[in-house]
Design a protein around this motif. Structure first.
Motif, mmCIF file in Angstrom:
data_model
loop_
_atom_site.group_PDB
_atom_site.id
_atom_site.type_symbol
_atom_site.label_atom_id
_atom_site.label_comp_id
_atom_site.label_asym_id
_atom_site.label_seq_id
_atom_site.Cartn_x
_atom_site.Cartn_y
_atom_site.Cartn_z
ATOM 1 N N MET A 131 1.297 -1.671 0.333
ATOM 2 C CA MET A 131 0.020 0.249 -0.077
ATOM 3 C C MET A 131 0.841 0.393 -0.308
ATOM 4 S SD MET A 131 -2.381 -1.517 2.475
ATOM 5 C CE MET A 131 -4.063 -0.415 2.911
ATOM 6 N N LEU A 132 2.371 1.508 0.604
ATOM 7 C CA LEU A 132 3.039 2.587 0.278
ATOM 8 C C LEU A 132 3.570 2.759 -0.517
ATOM 9 C CD1 LEU A 132 4.664 2.123 3.799
ATOM 10 C CD2 LEU A 132 3.522 3.979 3.528
ATOM 11 N N LEU A 133 3.555 1.487 -1.821
ATOM 12 C CA LEU A 133 4.194 1.465 -2.805
ATOM 13 C C LEU A 133 3.027 2.249 -3.955
ATOM 14 C CD1 LEU A 133 6.102 -2.003 -2.641
ATOM 15 C CD2 LEU A 133 7.139 0.311 -2.901
ATOM 16 N N GLY A 134 1.843 1.862 -3.321
ATOM 17 C CA GLY A 134 1.202 3.206 -3.675
ATOM 18 C C GLY A 134 0.482 3.986 -4.331
ATOM 19 N N PHE A 135 1.206 4.957 -3.274
ATOM 20 C CA PHE A 135 1.968 6.224 -3.661
ATOM 21 C C PHE A 135 2.535 6.816 -5.016
ATOM 22 C CE2 PHE A 135 0.792 6.081 1.299
ATOM 23 C CZ PHE A 135 -0.490 6.557 1.314
ATOM 24 N N GLY A 136 3.794 5.590 -4.864
ATOM 25 C CA GLY A 136 4.212 5.809 -6.472
ATOM 26 C C GLY A 136 3.629 5.390 -7.366
ATOM 27 N N CYS A 137 3.546 3.840 -7.076
ATOM 28 C CA CYS A 137 3.226 3.850 -8.455
ATOM 29 C C CYS A 137 2.213 2.214 -8.720
ATOM 30 C CB CYS A 137 4.076 3.098 -9.983
ATOM 31 S SG CYS A 137 3.232 2.656 -11.088
ATOM 32 N N THR A 138 1.199 2.124 -8.688
ATOM 33 C CA THR A 138 0.207 0.954 -8.748
ATOM 34 C C THR A 138 0.796 0.575 -8.853
ATOM 35 O OG1 THR A 138 -1.428 2.337 -8.232
ATOM 36 C CG2 THR A 138 -1.880 -0.127 -7.879
ATOM 37 N N VAL A 139 1.682 -0.305 -10.123
ATOM 38 C CA VAL A 139 1.711 -1.556 -11.048
ATOM 39 C C VAL A 139 2.783 -2.121 -9.621
ATOM 40 C CG1 VAL A 139 2.927 -2.830 -12.616
ATOM 41 C CG2 VAL A 139 1.303 -1.088 -13.470
ATOM 42 N N PRO A 140 3.692 -1.765 -9.351
ATOM 43 C CA PRO A 140 4.575 -2.282 -8.623
ATOM 44 C C PRO A 140 4.277 -2.957 -6.582
ATOM 45 C CG PRO A 140 5.478 0.033 -8.671
ATOM 46 C CD PRO A 140 4.311 -0.272 -9.622
ATOM 47 N N ALA A 141 3.355 -1.916 -6.626
ATOM 48 C CA ALA A 141 2.768 -1.959 -5.470
ATOM 49 C C ALA A 141 2.002 -3.328 -5.564
ATOM 50 C CB ALA A 141 1.698 -0.679 -5.404
ATOM 51 N N ILE A 142 1.108 -3.949 -6.562
ATOM 52 C CA ILE A 142 0.571 -4.694 -6.918
ATOM 53 C C ILE A 142 1.658 -6.446 -6.677
ATOM 54 C CG2 ILE A 142 -1.061 -6.765 -8.155
ATOM 55 C CD1 ILE A 142 -2.347 -4.193 -6.988
ATOM 56 N N VAL B 180 -7.508 -3.410 -2.393
ATOM 57 C CA VAL B 180 -7.906 -2.080 -1.906
ATOM 58 C C VAL B 180 -6.293 -1.390 -2.210
ATOM 59 C CG1 VAL B 180 -8.492 -3.461 0.324
ATOM 60 C CG2 VAL B 180 -6.159 -2.677 0.741
ATOM 61 N N THR B 181 -5.601 -1.458 -2.992
ATOM 62 C CA THR B 181 -4.143 -0.538 -3.099
ATOM 63 C C THR B 181 -4.323 -0.404 -4.147
ATOM 64 O OG1 THR B 181 -2.314 -2.843 -2.546
ATOM 65 C CG2 THR B 181 -1.617 -1.300 -3.624
ATOM 66 N N PRO B 182 -4.880 -0.506 -4.890
ATOM 67 C CA PRO B 182 -5.194 0.354 -6.219
ATOM 68 C C PRO B 182 -5.913 2.060 -5.288
ATOM 69 C CG PRO B 182 -6.210 -1.047 -6.935
ATOM 70 C CD PRO B 182 -5.537 -1.422 -5.924
ATOM 71 N N PHE B 183 -6.657 1.746 -3.903
ATOM 72 C CA PHE B 183 -6.896 2.580 -3.708
ATOM 73 C C PHE B 183 -6.223 4.361 -2.958
ATOM 74 C CE2 PHE B 183 -10.843 0.405 -2.452
ATOM 75 C CZ PHE B 183 -11.796 0.897 -3.602
ATOM 76 N N MET B 184 -4.952 3.244 -3.177
ATOM 77 C CA MET B 184 -3.618 4.701 -2.657
ATOM 78 C C MET B 184 -3.623 5.491 -3.854
ATOM 79 S SD MET B 184 -2.516 3.715 0.392
ATOM 80 C CE MET B 184 -4.895 2.858 0.451
ATOM 81 N N CYS C 110 -1.899 7.092 -6.532
ATOM 82 C CA CYS C 110 -0.419 7.552 -7.185
ATOM 83 C C CYS C 110 -0.102 8.670 -7.757
ATOM 84 C CB CYS C 110 -0.134 5.858 -8.531
ATOM 85 S SG CYS C 110 -1.957 6.187 -9.457
ATOM 86 N N SER C 111 1.364 8.401 -8.234
ATOM 87 C CA SER C 111 1.680 9.656 -8.929
ATOM 88 C C SER C 111 1.459 10.477 -9.904
ATOM 89 C CB SER C 111 3.601 9.637 -9.254
ATOM 90 O OG SER C 111 2.992 8.775 -10.006
ATOM 91 N N ALA C 112 0.454 9.422 -10.819
ATOM 92 C CA ALA C 112 -0.971 9.422 -12.227
ATOM 93 C C ALA C 112 -1.557 9.764 -11.622
ATOM 94 C CB ALA C 112 -0.546 8.679 -12.941
#
Length: 684
Positions: free
Chosen positions: A408-419, A437-441, A443-445
């Motif tokens: 979920m923290l990684l999702g703040f950058g990009c959801t792809v590596p977070a998943i 739930v991770t895509p709710f973080m 992302c930078s986009a």
């Protein structure tokens, strides 16, 4: 000697293992997934003098206990393959954290070499490692290397080539000040035989299980290691070597074995690591505040708020230069096309479609760079691990491990590596919920959307409005995880075990490289996905059933948008142009901004004049601050981008689950934005 030596690179995540692997193989490598799963392995060819090596870069793991997919696959590879030598790459600056895996590898009885990486960081911290005492205590060769500076590489491979037929050195030298020979009741002098020696009770159990194994299955390779795993009630080993353990193993000894391993690690650290105490004291003092039971979470939120303040203040200052350059480029291009008598079709496509779409996104580059620079600083300093630790209690109440907050923290950058990072979770149920739930973080986009609409409609409160999106994303993720949990999962022991690294001064070069890599990804996306999406949007808005149209309201885009607009009207998003912009955002969230530029024919939408024009046009339709906030929330929560949808499909290997995820997130976005707009309308 075999014609080719097979060498497995094993180590904790972020220990520099892959950097070391790449230093040897260069371009001579191939990347492939393990058969049937999505975890990657890398293989490379390397030649040293007369020796040929096949190097295999295994997934980063913390232990050989087969909880996660990476741990299971790495263990199976080491046990079942023809690996000749294991190179255990260790982050020397976090020796205590890395040695747990080292001790497990040594117990396998296979040839192992310890590669001490990142020695330069050890020196920066004013610490020293006794390179003579460490191999005495572990019984394996210890080679200092620097993957980044490419030092020690030859001596490491020289050691590999001469160590392939050896296990660990039995000439171990341990000091046990509180343990005399008379006090050892065990029948064997294991302190002269093995690096890790357990209590008399456990050693007796190991001997009993070893005898059972040998009597039933004959010569089992790594007999001691298998016996230890059976004492831990390891399901994989028990299935492979079923035994009647009645009267021998009455419970799992895993926790006792883990604790005694860490006792030995403490002994090693005390003897080989010099000047550690001062650094540890400083870390403990800082952690007393940053990981405080009540202050930890507010401090984290405060740090993130500061990051967004910097992202807006510094980013917007730099963005002005980009806007001027874009405006000049647009005018120059238009004049050139007019001069060469280009058709209206080509002129509109290039100026109104490509330059307006792609150029509008590029002006947000400073904001993106500042954001990633700040996140890289926090990561390299050692703070991000503390955030996962702080969130562990909250995640436990949701039936998830604290480890789930790392993706979920990684999702703040990009959801792809977070998943993809959800692979570190121990079971499929945890992975499924985390992926949901991770895509709710945020992302930078999505940042360009927040910057544009918060600066247009919220002026001095723009930072607060944008930052609130990140808070809403976290809250929605927590609520969804809570609602979807199985009641049996509450406080079910999903505790995060994480070794908190000592704080360090972030390496400027590392931070800049990380930020630059993210900027390159952003530029690549602008030159490919966003470029293509801008062209497609232009065509959809300039062509209709009757051919090319001068009025966008007669285009295919308008027809689609008007059909869907009533569904979004309760959320204050009933304009067909907004619908089209949101649909385009499925390609990449940044495209929402470029689509507004094309839809409303504003070439430099991020400039003060461009934002004023857009705000005026939207105002004619009654679109105000509440609508803008609802739009930001919808953009935060709705369907993830195509790349994310693709990686969800690859990770879950289920079209049904992927479709459910997309539909579910769309439903959550519509529900939340509708609630915000309808409730807000009662007060505004």
């Amino acid at each position: 000697m075999r014609e080719e030596l097979q060498v497995g690179f094993v180590g904790n995540p972020n220990c520099g293992k892959t950097t070391l692997f790449n230093a040897y193989t260069g371009a001579n490598l191939k990347v492939a997934n393990w058969p049937g799963v999505t975890v990657e392995k890398k293989e490379g060819a390397f030649k040293y003098h007369d020796h040929k090596f096949k190097l295999v870069d295994l997934p980063g793991i913390y232990s050989l206990t087969s909880y996660t997919m990476e741990e299971r696959l790495t263990r199976e590879y080491i046990l079942d393959s023809n690996v000749d030598v294991i190179v255990n790459v260790v982050d020397a600056s976090s020796l205590e954290r890395n040695l747990y895996l080292t001790l497990q590898l040594i117990e396998l009885g296979k040839p192992i070499i310890l590669a001490l990486n990142m020695m330069d960081i050890v020196e920066e911290r004013g610490m020293e490692i006794d390179l003579h005492r460490l191999p005495e205590m572990l019984g394996v060769p210890v080679i200092p290397v620097s993957a980044r500076k490419k030092t020690g590489l030859d001596i490491l491979m020289h050691t590999v080539s001469h160590h392939k037929d050896k296990g660990f050195d039995h000439n171990l030298e341990h000091h046990h000040a509180n343990l005399s020979i008379k006090e050892i009741r065990h029948k064997h002098q294991h302190h002269n035989e093995y690096p890790v020696v357990y209590s008399d009770e456990i050693e007796d159990k190991i001997d009993e299980v070893s005898e059972l194994l040998h009597s039933k299955y004959g010569n089992v390779n790594n007999l001691r290691w298998h016996a230890i795993k059976i004492l831990e009630l390891d399901q994989g080993i028990l299935e492979k070597y079923p035994l009647k353990l009645t009267g021998v193993v009455d419970h799992s000894y895993e926790s006792e074995i883990i604790n005694q391993k860490y006792d030995f690690i403490e002994e090693i650290i005390e003897e080989v690591l010099v000047n550690k105490s001062k650094k540890s004291e400083a870390t403990d003092r800082i952690d007393g505040i940053l990981t405080h039971r009540y202050l930890g979470l507010p401090i984290f939120l405060g740090i993130m708020a500061l990051i967004f303040l910097l992202t807006f203040q510094i980013g917007d200052f730099l963005k002005g230069g980009f806007e001027v350059a874009l405006d000049a480029f647009s005018v120059t291009t238009l004049n050139f096309l007019v001069k060469i008598n280009a058709s209206d079709f080509v002129t509109s496509l290039i100026v109104d479609g490509i330059i307006a779409g792609v150029g509008g996104i590029l002006t947000f580059l400073p904001n993106i760079f500042i954001l990633f620079l700040a996140l890289a600083y926090l990561e390299d300093s050692g703070y991000m691990a503390r955030v996962a630790y702080v969130m562990d209690g909250i995640m436990g109440k949701l039936g998830l491990s604290g480890r789930a907050f790392i993706p979920m923290l990684l999702g703040f950058g990009c959801t792809v590596p977070a998943i993809m990072a959800s692979r570190s979770l121990e079971n499929m149920q945890d992975r499924r919920k985390t992926i949901l739930v991770t895509p709710f973080m945020s992302c930078s986009a999505r940042l360009p959307i927040y910057v544009l609409f918060s600066e247009m409609f919220f002026e001095d409160m723009a930072v607060v409005a944008a930052f609130s999106m990140y808070l809403i994303g976290i809250v929605v993720a927590i609520i969804v995880a809570y609602v979807m949990k199985d009641r049996k999962e509450l406080n079910a022991g999903n505790t995060l075990l994480i070794e908190l690294p000592e704080y360090k001064s972030p390496n400027v070069r590392t931070i800049l490289i990380y930020a630059w890599e993210k900027v390159k990804e952003y530029l690549t996306k602008a030159g490919t996905t966003i470029f293509a999406a801008s062209v497609v949007i232009w065509f959809v808005l300039n062509f209709g059933p009757s051919g090319m149209v001068s009025d966008m309201s007669q285009s295919f885009g308008a027809i689609i948008g008007k059909a869907i607009a009533p569904v979004l009207a309760p959320a204050g998003l009933g304009l067909w142009q907004i619908v089209v912009a949101l649909i385009s955002g499925v390609a990449a969230k940044e495209v929402v901004v470029s689509s507004f530029s094309v839809l409303f024919e504003i070439n430099n939408i991020t400039s003060p004049d461009g934002m004023t024009s857009l705000m005026g046009i939207l105002g004619q339709y009654g679109f105000g601050a509440l609508n803008a906030y609802s739009l930001m929330v919808f953009s935060l929560l709705y369907i993830p981008c195509v790349a994310t949808i693709g990686v969800i499909q690859r990770e879950m290997r289920s079209i049904k689950w992927t479709v459910f995820t997309v539909v579910f997130q769309l439903g959550v976005a519509l529900l939340m934005s509708t609630l915000i707009y309808q409730i807000g309308s009662l007060f505004l």
